[in-house]
Scaffold this motif. Structure first.
Motif, PDB file in Angstrom:
ATOM      1  N   GLY A 156      90.643  57.125  67.256  1.00  0.00           N
ATOM      2  CA  GLY A 156      89.442  56.326  67.128  1.00  0.00           C
ATOM      3  C   GLY A 156      88.373  57.045  66.325  1.00  0.00           C
ATOM      4  O   GLY A 156      88.539  58.179  65.885  1.00  0.00           O
ATOM      5  N   ILE A 157      87.246  56.375  66.137  1.00  0.00           N
ATOM      6  CA  ILE A 157      86.137  56.929  65.364  1.00  0.00           C
ATOM      7  C   ILE A 157      85.177  57.611  66.320  1.00  0.00           C
ATOM      8  O   ILE A 157      84.432  56.961  67.064  1.00  0.00           O
ATOM      9  CB  ILE A 157      85.430  55.829  64.553  1.00  0.00           C
ATOM     10  CG1 ILE A 157      86.406  55.212  63.542  1.00  0.00           C
ATOM     11  CG2 ILE A 157      84.213  56.402  63.837  1.00  0.00           C
ATOM     12  CD1 ILE A 157      85.848  54.027  62.796  1.00  0.00           C
ATOM     13  N   GLU A 183      84.302  51.041  55.717  1.00  0.00           N
ATOM     14  CA  GLU A 183      85.185  50.070  56.357  1.00  0.00           C
ATOM     15  C   GLU A 183      86.579  50.638  56.582  1.00  0.00           C
ATOM     16  O   GLU A 183      87.087  51.398  55.760  1.00  0.00           O
ATOM     17  CB  GLU A 183      85.284  48.813  55.486  1.00  0.00           C
ATOM     18  CG  GLU A 183      86.137  47.709  56.088  1.00  0.00           C
ATOM     19  CD  GLU A 183      86.136  46.450  55.245  1.00  0.00           C
ATOM     20  OE1 GLU A 183      86.915  45.518  55.557  1.00  0.00           O
ATOM     21  OE2 GLU A 183      85.367  46.388  54.266  1.00  0.00           O
ATOM     22  N   VAL A 184      87.150  50.223  57.706  1.00  0.00           N
ATOM     23  CA  VAL A 184      88.575  50.442  57.942  1.00  0.00           C
ATOM     24  C   VAL A 184      89.288  49.164  57.530  1.00  0.00           C
ATOM     25  O   VAL A 184      89.062  48.097  58.120  1.00  0.00           O
ATOM     26  CB  VAL A 184      88.876  50.769  59.412  1.00  0.00           C
ATOM     27  CG1 VAL A 184      90.392  50.891  59.624  1.00  0.00           C
ATOM     28  CG2 VAL A 184      88.179  52.054  59.830  1.00  0.00           C
ATOM     29  N   ASP A 192      94.490  48.284  60.519  1.00  0.00           N
ATOM     30  CA  ASP A 192      94.442  48.476  61.967  1.00  0.00           C
ATOM     31  C   ASP A 192      93.478  49.609  62.328  1.00  0.00           C
ATOM     32  O   ASP A 192      93.686  50.763  61.973  1.00  0.00           O
ATOM     33  CB  ASP A 192      95.860  48.807  62.476  1.00  0.00           C
ATOM     34  CG  ASP A 192      95.944  48.822  63.996  1.00  0.00           C
ATOM     35  OD1 ASP A 192      94.899  48.839  64.674  1.00  0.00           O
ATOM     36  OD2 ASP A 192      97.086  48.829  64.503  1.00  0.00           O
ATOM     37  N   ASN A 193      92.401  49.267  63.062  1.00  0.00           N
ATOM     38  CA  ASN A 193      91.422  50.273  63.496  1.00  0.00           C
ATOM     39  C   ASN A 193      92.040  51.327  64.404  1.00  0.00           C
ATOM     40  O   ASN A 193      91.517  52.446  64.517  1.00  0.00           O
ATOM     41  CB  ASN A 193      90.264  49.608  64.238  1.00  0.00           C
ATOM     42  CG  ASN A 193      89.314  48.902  63.298  1.00  0.00           C
ATOM     43  OD1 ASN A 193      89.637  48.689  62.130  1.00  0.00           O
ATOM     44  ND2 ASN A 193      88.151  48.524  63.791  1.00  0.00           N
ATOM     45  N   ASN A 194      93.129  50.986  65.081  1.00  0.00           N
ATOM     46  CA  ASN A 194      93.772  51.923  65.998  1.00  0.00           C
ATOM     47  C   ASN A 194      94.554  53.018  65.282  1.00  0.00           C
ATOM     48  O   ASN A 194      95.072  53.933  65.925  1.00  0.00           O
ATOM     49  CB  ASN A 194      94.715  51.174  66.943  1.00  0.00           C
ATOM     50  CG  ASN A 194      93.967  50.229  67.862  1.00  0.00           C
ATOM     51  OD1 ASN A 194      92.906  50.572  68.381  1.00  0.00           O
ATOM     52  ND2 ASN A 194      94.500  49.025  68.061  1.00  0.00           N
ATOM     53  N   VAL A 221      93.213  55.047  63.008  1.00  0.00           N
ATOM     54  CA  VAL A 221      92.224  55.951  62.430  1.00  0.00           C
ATOM     55  C   VAL A 221      91.793  56.972  63.467  1.00  0.00           C
ATOM     56  O   VAL A 221      91.595  56.640  64.638  1.00  0.00           O
ATOM     57  CB  VAL A 221      90.983  55.175  61.927  1.00  0.00           C
ATOM     58  CG1 VAL A 221      89.837  56.125  61.607  1.00  0.00           C
ATOM     59  CG2 VAL A 221      91.328  54.367  60.686  1.00  0.00           C
ATOM     60  N   THR A 235      94.550  51.509  56.315  1.00  0.00           N
ATOM     61  CA  THR A 235      95.625  51.864  57.246  1.00  0.00           C
ATOM     62  C   THR A 235      96.800  50.897  57.175  1.00  0.00           C
ATOM     63  O   THR A 235      97.641  50.883  58.076  1.00  0.00           O
ATOM     64  CB  THR A 235      95.094  51.905  58.689  1.00  0.00           C
ATOM     65  OG1 THR A 235      94.644  50.598  59.068  1.00  0.00           O
ATOM     66  CG2 THR A 235      93.953  52.900  58.831  1.00  0.00           C
TER      67      THR A 235
END
Length: 434
Positions: free
Chosen positions: A184-185, A194-195, A198-200, A202, A218
């Protein structure tokens, strides 16, 4: 808790990994976000580790690996056969990119070999280990092979040549992401960045910074940005990629499959490449399917070709032999402390040795430049000699608040001696043809 130890060792094929392995044990080569030895020890975190390495690299192992070894206490055990006796031992070849394989610490005696018959691991009991003396583990394991009934052929990622590290790198980054303790961030992430995907997938560490106008893509894999790293505006990073501790990414295009080490300065375009710590590619220019050692500096507009015009397989020198890599994309392999001048053009499949100074002069470099030389006016020369190279290296390290120690100098001196015959031969030949 098991009383079995693990033993990570170099075998006789380390020479295939020159020039990087001139100054690094094979298990301290980088593939993905971690070094090869780190991939091994994280899978056996209850075991004590012992390392076997070329004698002149012992001080390096103590400095770099001692503080992260699973060995109990403050030190690290190196080249000590007596430390293995009285224990069952799992021997692991340091050229193994340990991922996606279930190897148990405990179990019956067995030996795993690859398709070429190279011993990748050996789980031996203390009675057999008692017969090991000296430091030649390869010979000991070959002798032990006749005593073991269970010998299995395994299909795993083994580094036979430097280009294998580049080939395995994207998958290794994905595997390293799976082993992160958190995702996560966590650090600073600008609202205008921006991502994409999938944010998961990162991980931005707590002390890392992602400035405005940055894209982390991603869609093909995860993106790792480690502690203290700063990603400056107008950067695009495509996963799978990883950025090491305290590294600056300056308006760069980081393509998929790139692994950047700690305290690097990276700009321009990088694709499917590995960069060890403290190396710089600050300016514009392309680096593709390449491997850079430590303390390398690529001058502005240094360009690296990684594909031939006819799209055939790239050939690269391994020692004195030009070999087919089996890869249609392969750039350059550059040893520690090497520098290129502005506008240097590096040919497809080029090997540049350790601590060399390269001035391209507008023409493509030859496919091989020896270690500890100056490449000027289209030919290798001795330059100002080894002592002047060391003085230059000292100044470079001071800029990063590091010190070139006496042990470091002894390692470089040994590497200089190893590379001497080939270097002198090419220098002499270059003067004869002019």
């Amino acid at each position: 808790m098991s009383d079995r130890k693990i033993c990570i060792f170099e075998d006789e094929k380390y020479g295939n990994l020159y020039p990087i392995a001139l100054t690094h044990p094979v298990f301290e080569l980088k593939c993905g976000h971690t070094f090869l030895y780190e991939k091994i020890i994280r899978n056996f975190n209850n075991a004590k580790a012992v390392y076997f390495v070329r004698e002149y690299l012992v001080s390096l192992v103590k400095k770099k690996i001692g503080n992260v070894s699973v060995t109990e206490g403050n030190g690290v055990t190196i080249n000590d056969s007596n430390s293995l006796k009285g224990n069952d031992v799992l021997f692991i070849n340091g050229r193994w990119v340990f991922m996606n394989y279930d190897l148990q610490l405990d179990g019956d005696e067995e030996i795993g070999i690859d398709k070429d018959g190279t011993i990748i691991y050996a789980r031996l009991n203390r009675n057999i280990v008692e017969g090991f003396t000296g430091t030649d583990i390869s010979q000991f394991l070959k002798n032990s092979k006749d005593k073991i009934k269970n010998i299995k052929t395994i299909n795993v990622a083994v580094v036979n040549y430097l280009w294998d590290l580049v080939k395995f790198n994207p998958e290794a980054i994905k595997d390293d992401f799976k082993h992160l303790k958190e995702t996560g961030i966590k650090g600073k992430f600008a609202k205008s960045s921006e991502v994409f995907g999938d944010n998961n997938l990162v991980f931005v560490a707590k002390t890392a910074q992602v400035h405005p106008q940055v894209v982390l893509d991603t869609t093909l894999g995860p993106v790792i940005i480690d502690e203290g790293a700063i990603v400056y505006p107008f950067t695009r990073i495509e996963g799978p990629s990883c950025i090491g501790r305290n590294t600056f990414i300056v308006g760069a295009k980081i393509r998929e499959g790139s692994a950047i080490g700690e305290t690097c300065r990276i700009g321009g375009e990088v694709e499917e490449s590995i960069v060890h710590g403290f190396s710089n590619k600050y300016h514009e220019g392309f680096l593709g399917h390449a491997y850079l050692g430590e303390w390398v500096n690529l001058g502005a507009s240094t360009q690296n070709s990684d594909v031939k015009n006819d799209y055939s397989n790239v050939q690269m020198y391994v020692n004195d032999t030009l070999m087919d890599s089996g890869m249609t994309k392969l750039g350059c392999m550059v040893g520690d402390h090497t520098k290129t001048a502005i506008g240097t053009l590096i040919n497809t499949g080029t090997v540049v040795g350790t601590m060399s100074n390269v001035v391209g002069g507008g023409d493509m470099l030859p496919k091989f430049i020896p270690s500890f030389c100056w490449y000027l006016n289209g030919r290798p020369t001795k330059g100002y000699g080894f002592n002047q190279m060391i003085e230059s290296a000292k100044r470079v390290l001071e800029r990063r608040k590091k010190t070139l120690t006496e042990d470091d100098i002894l390692i470089l001196k040994k590497a200089y001696e190893i590379a001497k015959i080939k270097r002198d031969e090419l220098i002499k030949k270059s003067f004869m043809v002019r």
